[in-house]
Design an enzyme around this catalytic site. Structure first.
Site, PDB file in Angstrom:
ATOM      1  N   LYS A  13       1.023  -1.071  -0.424  1.00  0.00           N
ATOM      2  CA  LYS A  13      -0.362  -0.449  -0.121  1.00  0.00           C
ATOM      3  C   LYS A  13       0.599   1.093  -0.150  1.00  0.00           C
ATOM      4  O   LYS A  13       0.617   2.458  -0.892  1.00  0.00           O
ATOM      5  CB  LYS A  13      -1.028  -0.269   0.965  1.00  0.00           C
ATOM      6  CG  LYS A  13      -1.770  -1.241   1.132  1.00  0.00           C
ATOM      7  CD  LYS A  13      -2.916  -1.024   2.213  1.00  0.00           C
ATOM      8  CE  LYS A  13      -1.993  -0.945   3.589  1.00  0.00           C
ATOM      9  NZ  LYS A  13      -1.362  -2.297   4.401  1.00  0.00           N
ATOM     10  N   ARG A  88      -9.054   0.758   8.606  1.00  0.00           N
ATOM     11  CA  ARG A  88      -8.943  -0.664   9.751  1.00  0.00           C
ATOM     12  C   ARG A  88     -10.420  -1.363   9.900  1.00  0.00           C
ATOM     13  O   ARG A  88     -10.099  -2.590  10.221  1.00  0.00           O
ATOM     14  CB  ARG A  88      -7.848  -0.409   9.751  1.00  0.00           C
ATOM     15  CG  ARG A  88      -6.330  -0.698   9.223  1.00  0.00           C
ATOM     16  CD  ARG A  88      -5.159  -0.509  10.058  1.00  0.00           C
ATOM     17  NE  ARG A  88      -4.556  -2.024  10.069  1.00  0.00           N
ATOM     18  CZ  ARG A  88      -2.832  -0.712   9.231  1.00  0.00           C
ATOM     19  NH1 ARG A  88      -3.030   0.495   9.443  1.00  0.00           N
ATOM     20  NH2 ARG A  88      -1.690  -1.664   9.919  1.00  0.00           N
ATOM     21  N   ARG A 123      11.336  -6.088   4.846  1.00  0.00           N
ATOM     22  CA  ARG A 123      10.811  -4.759   4.857  1.00  0.00           C
ATOM     23  C   ARG A 123      11.715  -3.661   5.171  1.00  0.00           C
ATOM     24  O   ARG A 123      12.609  -3.890   6.956  1.00  0.00           O
ATOM     25  CB  ARG A 123       9.765  -4.284   5.113  1.00  0.00           C
ATOM     26  CG  ARG A 123       9.673  -2.863   5.802  1.00  0.00           C
ATOM     27  CD  ARG A 123       7.720  -2.403   4.780  1.00  0.00           C
ATOM     28  NE  ARG A 123       7.709  -2.650   6.643  1.00  0.00           N
ATOM     29  CZ  ARG A 123       5.765  -3.186   5.968  1.00  0.00           C
ATOM     30  NH1 ARG A 123       5.307  -2.545   5.495  1.00  0.00           N
ATOM     31  NH2 ARG A 123       5.629  -3.595   7.659  1.00  0.00           N
ATOM     32  N   ARG A 155      11.505  -1.745  11.051  1.00  0.00           N
ATOM     33  CA  ARG A 155      10.004  -2.178  12.009  1.00  0.00           C
ATOM     34  C   ARG A 155      10.211  -2.735  13.485  1.00  0.00           C
ATOM     35  O   ARG A 155      10.368  -3.818  12.993  1.00  0.00           O
ATOM     36  CB  ARG A 155       9.008  -1.806  10.899  1.00  0.00           C
ATOM     37  CG  ARG A 155       8.599   0.244  10.859  1.00  0.00           C
ATOM     38  CD  ARG A 155       7.344  -0.247   9.493  1.00  0.00           C
ATOM     39  NE  ARG A 155       6.370  -0.859  10.233  1.00  0.00           N
ATOM     40  CZ  ARG A 155       5.641  -0.421   9.799  1.00  0.00           C
ATOM     41  NH1 ARG A 155       5.259  -0.075   8.506  1.00  0.00           N
ATOM     42  NH2 ARG A 155       4.176  -1.285  10.510  1.00  0.00           N
ATOM     43  N   ARG A 166      -0.673  -9.477  13.156  1.00  0.00           N
ATOM     44  CA  ARG A 166      -1.231  -8.182  12.352  1.00  0.00           C
ATOM     45  C   ARG A 166      -1.976  -9.174  11.035  1.00  0.00           C
ATOM     46  O   ARG A 166      -3.111  -8.126  11.286  1.00  0.00           O
ATOM     47  CB  ARG A 166       0.316  -7.440  11.798  1.00  0.00           C
ATOM     48  CG  ARG A 166       0.473  -6.622  13.061  1.00  0.00           C
ATOM     49  CD  ARG A 166       1.734  -5.956  12.163  1.00  0.00           C
ATOM     50  NE  ARG A 166       1.683  -5.294  11.420  1.00  0.00           N
ATOM     51  CZ  ARG A 166       2.472  -4.394  10.890  1.00  0.00           C
ATOM     52  NH1 ARG A 166       3.995  -5.301  10.487  1.00  0.00           N
ATOM     53  NH2 ARG A 166       2.857  -3.683   9.864  1.00  0.00           N
TER      54      ARG A 166
HETATM   55  P1  AMP Z   1       0.825   0.807   9.120  1.00  0.00           P
HETATM   56  O1  AMP Z   1       2.704   0.987   8.801  1.00  0.00           O
HETATM   57  O2  AMP Z   1      -0.043   1.023   8.273  1.00  0.00           O
HETATM   58  O3  AMP Z   1       1.212  -1.064   9.070  1.00  0.00           O
HETATM   59  O4  AMP Z   1       0.370   0.233  10.763  1.00  0.00           O
HETATM   60  C1  AMP Z   1       1.209   0.452  11.880  1.00  0.00           C
HETATM   61  C2  AMP Z   1       0.824   0.494  13.314  1.00  0.00           C
HETATM   62  O5  AMP Z   1      -0.033   1.228  13.384  1.00  0.00           O
HETATM   63  C3  AMP Z   1      -0.742  -1.205  12.799  1.00  0.00           C
HETATM   64  O6  AMP Z   1      -0.221  -2.227  13.345  1.00  0.00           O
HETATM   65  C4  AMP Z   1      -1.725  -0.176  14.339  1.00  0.00           C
HETATM   66  O7  AMP Z   1      -1.054  -0.179  15.404  1.00  0.00           O
HETATM   67  C5  AMP Z   1      -1.447   1.433  13.703  1.00  0.00           C
HETATM   68  N1  AMP Z   1      -2.484   1.615  13.667  1.00  0.00           N
HETATM   69  C6  AMP Z   1      -2.284   2.003  11.711  1.00  0.00           C
HETATM   70  N2  AMP Z   1      -3.327   2.476  10.821  1.00  0.00           N
HETATM   71  C7  AMP Z   1      -4.326   2.375  12.087  1.00  0.00           C
HETATM   72  C8  AMP Z   1      -5.735   2.409  11.800  1.00  0.00           C
HETATM   73  N3  AMP Z   1      -6.476   2.636  10.874  1.00  0.00           N
HETATM   74  N4  AMP Z   1      -6.330   1.890  12.670  1.00  0.00           N
HETATM   75  C9  AMP Z   1      -5.568   1.164  13.889  1.00  0.00           C
HETATM   76  N5  AMP Z   1      -4.335   0.888  13.892  1.00  0.00           N
HETATM   77  C10 AMP Z   1      -3.264   1.706  13.186  1.00  0.00           C
END
Ligand code: AMP
Length: 209
Positions: A13, A88, A123, A155, A166
């Site tokens: 994404k 999400r 990554r 990360r 996740r």
């Molecule tokens: P990402 O970089 O999008 O993979 O987000 C990393 C982490 O941030 C996720 O695993 C969640 O813990 C939190 N997070 C990011 N976006 C959301 C969302 N829309 N709703 C809930 N948690 C989020």
């Protein structure tokens, strides 16, 4: 154009958002990036989000909805935006609807779980927001960001055990969004198993570029 990018963590994404962002000149709003920055800055929101993120859990909906509401009100979102990693949950999607925001397309990048696990383990990220993969999208100099010259890191939530959590969360809470947007007639699914370039071609076609 108001675009939502759906897909499992590591589906690509962020990578595709970068490309659409340059092409359409609209900003990407990544709640993950906003939360990581807040954690780095040590803000109240960052402190609140840290334990959820590091455990691979979702941050509570009220925090996310607040971020999105503030960010979408900014001037640079007037001509469109890309939502990367948000919504999400169904509650987040309903909150976006309740803000009176019309989404033109929900683009779902489909990638199998086995591929996700392989991708996420390779990554590497930079604090400037850039993201690489040791095999599929390497930086020019190993371990160094092409954009800003800072060292790349892994990360914490990309560690194998956390990735499985996740993915479970994704299937349980986020995947139902496909039906939510399908019912509105705006879901487009693209195959994200191929190379970055292949996926980009499908993504650009889906958004009519
Ligand atoms: P990402 O970089 O999008 O993979 O987000 C990393 C982490 O941030 C996720 O695993 C969640 O813990 C939190 N997070 C990011 N976006 C959301 C969302 N829309 N709703 C809930 N948690 C989020």
């Amino acid at each position: 154009m108001n675009i939502i990018l759906l897909g499992a963590p590591g589906a690509g994404k962020g990578t595709q958002a970068e490309i659409i962002c340059e092409k359409l000149k609209i900003p990407t709003i990544s709640t993950g990036a906003i939360l990581r920055q807040a954690m780095k800055d040590g803000t109240e929101m960052g402190k609140k989000a840290k334990s959820f993120i590091e455990a691979g859990d979702l941050v509570p909906d009220d925090v996310i909805i607040g971020i999105v509401k503030d960010r979408l009100a900014a001037d640079d979102c007037k001509n469109g935006f890309i939502l990367d990693g948000v919504p999400r949950t169904i509650a987040q999607a309903e909150a976006i609807d309740a803000m009176g925001i019309k989404i033109d397309i929900a683009l779902d990048i489909e990638v199998k779980d086995e591929t996700i696990i392989e991708r996420v383990s390779g990554r590497r990220v930079c604090s400037c927001g850039a993201s690489y993969h040791i095999k599929y999208k390497p930086s020019a100099v190993d371990g160094i960001c092409d954009k800003c010259g800072q060292p790349l890191t892994i990360r914490k939530d990309d560690e194998p055990a956390t990735v499985l959590d996740r993915l479970t969360t994704y299937h349980k809470l986020t995947e139902p969004l496909k039906d939510f947007y399908k019912a509105k007639g705006i879901l487009v699914e693209v195959d994200g198993e191929g190379s970055v370039e292949n996926t980009t071609e499908l993504v650009l076609k889906a958004i009519g570029e």
